[in-house]
Enzyme design. Structure first.
Site, PDB file in Angstrom:
ATOM      1  N   ASP A   1      -5.297 -12.729   4.904  1.00  0.00           N
ATOM      2  CA  ASP A   1      -5.811 -12.358   3.885  1.00  0.00           C
ATOM      3  C   ASP A   1      -7.033 -13.447   3.695  1.00  0.00           C
ATOM      4  O   ASP A   1      -6.834 -14.047   2.646  1.00  0.00           O
ATOM      5  CB  ASP A   1      -5.041 -12.062   2.650  1.00  0.00           C
ATOM      6  CG  ASP A   1      -4.172 -10.900   2.882  1.00  0.00           C
ATOM      7  OD1 ASP A   1      -4.276  -9.964   3.453  1.00  0.00           O
ATOM      8  OD2 ASP A   1      -2.836 -10.822   2.421  1.00  0.00           O
TER       9      ASP A   1
ATOM     10  N   ASP B   1      -3.148  -3.218   9.120  1.00  0.00           N
ATOM     11  CA  ASP B   1      -2.726  -2.719   7.645  1.00  0.00           C
ATOM     12  C   ASP B   1      -3.719  -2.057   7.056  1.00  0.00           C
ATOM     13  O   ASP B   1      -4.489  -2.590   6.051  1.00  0.00           O
ATOM     14  CB  ASP B   1      -2.152  -3.651   6.893  1.00  0.00           C
ATOM     15  CG  ASP B   1      -1.511  -3.216   5.455  1.00  0.00           C
ATOM     16  OD1 ASP B   1      -1.277  -2.129   5.523  1.00  0.00           O
ATOM     17  OD2 ASP B   1      -1.261  -4.172   4.758  1.00  0.00           O
ATOM     18  N   LEU B   2      -4.190  -0.607   7.818  1.00  0.00           N
ATOM     19  CA  LEU B   2      -5.435   0.159   6.999  1.00  0.00           C
ATOM     20  C   LEU B   2      -4.969   1.068   5.815  1.00  0.00           C
ATOM     21  O   LEU B   2      -5.884   1.711   5.248  1.00  0.00           O
ATOM     22  CB  LEU B   2      -6.179   0.481   8.069  1.00  0.00           C
ATOM     23  CG  LEU B   2      -7.015  -0.314   9.162  1.00  0.00           C
ATOM     24  CD1 LEU B   2      -7.610   0.523  10.081  1.00  0.00           C
ATOM     25  CD2 LEU B   2      -7.506  -1.374   8.299  1.00  0.00           C
ATOM     26  N   LYS B   3      -3.579   1.166   5.878  1.00  0.00           N
ATOM     27  CA  LYS B   3      -2.969   2.375   4.720  1.00  0.00           C
ATOM     28  C   LYS B   3      -4.012   3.539   4.999  1.00  0.00           C
ATOM     29  O   LYS B   3      -4.633   3.878   4.036  1.00  0.00           O
ATOM     30  CB  LYS B   3      -2.936   1.526   3.424  1.00  0.00           C
ATOM     31  CG  LYS B   3      -2.279   0.430   3.257  1.00  0.00           C
ATOM     32  CD  LYS B   3      -1.942  -0.084   1.695  1.00  0.00           C
ATOM     33  CE  LYS B   3      -1.062  -1.171   1.743  1.00  0.00           C
ATOM     34  NZ  LYS B   3      -1.494  -2.491   2.287  1.00  0.00           N
TER      35      LYS B   3
ATOM     36  N   HIS C   1      -4.987   7.426   4.732  1.00  0.00           N
ATOM     37  CA  HIS C   1      -5.031   8.499   3.965  1.00  0.00           C
ATOM     38  C   HIS C   1      -6.112   9.309   4.024  1.00  0.00           C
ATOM     39  O   HIS C   1      -7.046   9.154   3.336  1.00  0.00           O
ATOM     40  CB  HIS C   1      -4.755   7.952   2.374  1.00  0.00           C
ATOM     41  CG  HIS C   1      -4.333   9.106   1.574  1.00  0.00           C
ATOM     42  ND1 HIS C   1      -3.454   8.780   0.354  1.00  0.00           N
ATOM     43  CD2 HIS C   1      -4.131  10.417   1.711  1.00  0.00           C
ATOM     44  CE1 HIS C   1      -3.158   9.845   0.043  1.00  0.00           C
ATOM     45  NE2 HIS C   1      -3.536  10.869   0.843  1.00  0.00           N
TER      46      HIS C   1
ATOM     47  N   ILE D   1      -7.543  13.652   6.184  1.00  0.00           N
ATOM     48  CA  ILE D   1      -7.101  14.538   6.775  1.00  0.00           C
ATOM     49  C   ILE D   1      -6.356  14.374   8.009  1.00  0.00           C
ATOM     50  O   ILE D   1      -6.649  13.387   8.877  1.00  0.00           O
ATOM     51  CB  ILE D   1      -8.381  15.854   7.003  1.00  0.00           C
ATOM     52  CG1 ILE D   1      -9.282  15.163   7.842  1.00  0.00           C
ATOM     53  CG2 ILE D   1      -9.047  16.131   5.569  1.00  0.00           C
ATOM     54  CD1 ILE D   1     -10.431  16.152   8.327  1.00  0.00           C
TER      55      ILE D   1
ATOM     56  N   ASN E   1      -6.438  15.555  11.048  1.00  0.00           N
ATOM     57  CA  ASN E   1      -7.480  15.267  12.399  1.00  0.00           C
ATOM     58  C   ASN E   1      -7.923  13.721  12.466  1.00  0.00           C
ATOM     59  O   ASN E   1      -7.971  13.212  13.209  1.00  0.00           O
ATOM     60  CB  ASN E   1      -8.677  16.198  12.145  1.00  0.00           C
ATOM     61  CG  ASN E   1      -9.307  16.128  13.585  1.00  0.00           C
ATOM     62  OD1 ASN E   1      -8.872  16.073  14.677  1.00  0.00           O
ATOM     63  ND2 ASN E   1     -10.573  16.043  13.647  1.00  0.00           N
TER      64      ASN E   1
ATOM     65  N   THR F   1       3.509  -1.233  -4.471  1.00  0.00           N
ATOM     66  CA  THR F   1       4.344  -2.004  -5.618  1.00  0.00           C
ATOM     67  C   THR F   1       3.424  -2.281  -6.804  1.00  0.00           C
ATOM     68  O   THR F   1       3.939  -2.529  -7.854  1.00  0.00           O
ATOM     69  CB  THR F   1       4.711  -3.296  -4.830  1.00  0.00           C
ATOM     70  OG1 THR F   1       3.389  -3.867  -3.948  1.00  0.00           O
ATOM     71  CG2 THR F   1       5.780  -3.112  -3.814  1.00  0.00           C
TER      72      THR F   1
ATOM     73  N   ARG G   1       8.820 -14.543  -1.116  1.00  0.00           N
ATOM     74  CA  ARG G   1       8.560 -16.130  -1.704  1.00  0.00           C
ATOM     75  C   ARG G   1       9.683 -16.758  -1.481  1.00  0.00           C
ATOM     76  O   ARG G   1      10.916 -16.607  -1.623  1.00  0.00           O
ATOM     77  CB  ARG G   1       8.505 -15.919  -3.247  1.00  0.00           C
ATOM     78  CG  ARG G   1       7.208 -15.190  -3.851  1.00  0.00           C
ATOM     79  CD  ARG G   1       5.985 -15.800  -3.390  1.00  0.00           C
ATOM     80  NE  ARG G   1       4.747 -15.338  -3.771  1.00  0.00           N
ATOM     81  CZ  ARG G   1       3.986 -14.365  -2.794  1.00  0.00           C
ATOM     82  NH1 ARG G   1       4.773 -14.190  -1.721  1.00  0.00           N
ATOM     83  NH2 ARG G   1       2.765 -13.948  -3.270  1.00  0.00           N
TER      84      ARG G   1
ATOM     85  N   ARG H   1       0.156 -15.675   1.034  1.00  0.00           N
ATOM     86  CA  ARG H   1      -0.026 -16.837   0.380  1.00  0.00           C
ATOM     87  C   ARG H   1       0.828 -18.084   0.537  1.00  0.00           C
ATOM     88  O   ARG H   1       0.318 -19.185   0.411  1.00  0.00           O
ATOM     89  CB  ARG H   1      -0.324 -16.692  -1.071  1.00  0.00           C
ATOM     90  CG  ARG H   1      -1.765 -15.766  -1.329  1.00  0.00           C
ATOM     91  CD  ARG H   1      -1.933 -15.215  -2.503  1.00  0.00           C
ATOM     92  NE  ARG H   1      -0.957 -14.104  -2.753  1.00  0.00           N
ATOM     93  CZ  ARG H   1      -0.885 -13.170  -3.677  1.00  0.00           C
ATOM     94  NH1 ARG H   1      -1.758 -13.508  -4.806  1.00  0.00           N
ATOM     95  NH2 ARG H   1      -0.038 -12.448  -3.772  1.00  0.00           N
TER      96      ARG H   1
HETATM   97  O1  C5P Z   1       0.188 -13.323  -0.410  1.00  0.00           O
HETATM   98  P1  C5P Z   1       1.438 -12.423  -0.433  1.00  0.00           P
HETATM   99  O2  C5P Z   1       2.594 -12.821   0.537  1.00  0.00           O
HETATM  100  O3  C5P Z   1       1.755 -11.710  -1.628  1.00  0.00           O
HETATM  101  O4  C5P Z   1       0.771 -11.231   0.666  1.00  0.00           O
HETATM  102  C1  C5P Z   1       1.541 -10.079   0.777  1.00  0.00           C
HETATM  103  C2  C5P Z   1       0.680  -9.167   1.781  1.00  0.00           C
HETATM  104  O5  C5P Z   1       1.345  -8.003   1.819  1.00  0.00           O
HETATM  105  C3  C5P Z   1      -0.843  -8.823   1.416  1.00  0.00           C
HETATM  106  O6  C5P Z   1      -1.495  -8.868   2.561  1.00  0.00           O
HETATM  107  C4  C5P Z   1      -0.579  -7.575   0.712  1.00  0.00           C
HETATM  108  O7  C5P Z   1      -1.759  -6.923   0.967  1.00  0.00           O
HETATM  109  C5  C5P Z   1       0.584  -6.902   1.228  1.00  0.00           C
HETATM  110  N1  C5P Z   1       1.344  -5.888   0.689  1.00  0.00           N
HETATM  111  C6  C5P Z   1       2.039  -6.154  -0.542  1.00  0.00           C
HETATM  112  N2  C5P Z   1       2.787  -4.815  -1.118  1.00  0.00           N
HETATM  113  C7  C5P Z   1       2.653  -3.945  -0.436  1.00  0.00           C
HETATM  114  C8  C5P Z   1       2.070  -3.681   0.688  1.00  0.00           C
HETATM  115  C9  C5P Z   1       1.349  -4.601   1.236  1.00  0.00           C
HETATM  116  O8  C5P Z   1       1.994  -7.370  -1.038  1.00  0.00           O
HETATM  117  N3  C5P Z   1       3.323  -2.898  -1.485  1.00  0.00           N
END
Ligand code: C5P
Length: 249
Positions: free
Chosen positions: A27, A76-78, A80, A82, A84, A135, A196, A226
């Site tokens: 990121d 990770d482009l998520k 969403h 149509i 096609n 989340t 974490r 992070r």
């Molecule tokens: O810095 P951190 O460890 O919180 O990063 C988590 C990564 O996972 C980020 O790139 C965030 O966009 C991604 N992510 C998330 N929760 C989701 C889906 C993806 O934190 N539900």
């Protein structure tokens, strides 16, 4: 082999297995910082996640550049859109060399099926991962978009729908991984952010778990951003996460 050697061999094997299952979230805002981070990680990990921020800044070249360096790239482009458009985009991601690709389960059965069918027969196709409920969505946010269920129930509903469309990979929070593992069985691919390490800052993540806990509950891969990328020494921080994962393997 004596007992100490056997234990050392088992620990080394667990560490290598952990290395195959850690995804570092890149990121960062541009290609230069991404490449600097890659060099600071110095081969500690095999998977890198390119999310929207970096993709918009650096483009598809970022994916090919990382793949050319031997990394597995999680795009990770998520998606969403149509059916096609999502299907064609999934095929393009495969050509780029992405090994994982996210799409929103909320796009519905036709969209999920189109993505799966678009990749059928494509060699080395990316693993499709459906994102169920972000989340960042709580019950009030869900209600605002017309969903009256609790987030955990909505996650399961969308996951069952995804599975019925032939998608058996999901991104979910540490809280949902055990229930989703029951749904997907051993072959399901569960990718878990919100990790974490013991003692790390939680930041804006709400539903977190330690690396060892997430593995114990059934995670296939852990996404860590992070705690690694903002550490004074990212390679050392990655090794610490890997060691925590290895204790659960
Ligand atoms: O810095 P951190 O460890 O919180 O990063 C988590 C990564 O996972 C980020 O790139 C965030 O966009 C991604 N992510 C998330 N929760 C989701 C889906 C993806 O934190 N539900």
């Amino acid at each position: 082999m004596n007992e100490t050697t056997t234990q050392e061999t088992a620990a080394a094997t667990a560490l290598e297995q952990a290395r195959e299952r850690l995804i570092v979230a890149m990121d960062v805002p541009d290609a230069h910082q991404a490449m600097e981070l890659v060099s600071r990680l110095a081969g500690t990990c095999q998977w890198l996640k390119v999310g929207l921020e970096l993709y918009v800044a650096a483009g598809p070249r970022m994916v090919t550049a990382l793949a050319e360096q031997g990394y597995n790239v999680f795009l990770d482009l998520k998606l969403h859109d149509i059916p096609n458009t999502v299907g064609s985009t999934a095929r393009t991601a495969a050509v780029l060399g992405a090994k994982m690709l996210t799409l929103h389960a909320g796009g519905g059965p036709a969209m999920l099926t189109a993505a799966r069918e678009a990749l059928a027969g494509v060699g080395d196709a990316p693993q499709l991962l459906a994102v169920t409920v972000l989340t960042s969505m709580d019950a009030a946010q869900l209600k605002a978009v017309g969903v009256d269920r609790a987030p955990a129930d909505q996650v399961m509903e969308l996951a069952r729908m995804g599975k019925a469309c032939g998608i058996n990979g999901f991104v979910c929070s540490p809280q949902e991984v055990a229930a989703l593992r029951t749904l997907t069985g051993a072959e399901g691919v569960l990718v878990i952010p919100g990790i974490r390490p013991v003692g790390a800052a939680v930041g804006d993540q709400k539903r977190v778990a330690t690396p060892a806990d997430a593995i114990r509950q059934g995670a296939s891969y852990l996404v860590v951003g992070r705690p690694i990328t903002q550490a004074a020494n990212p390679a050392e921080a990655a090794e610490a996460v890997l060691n925590e994962m290895a204790t659960a393997l």
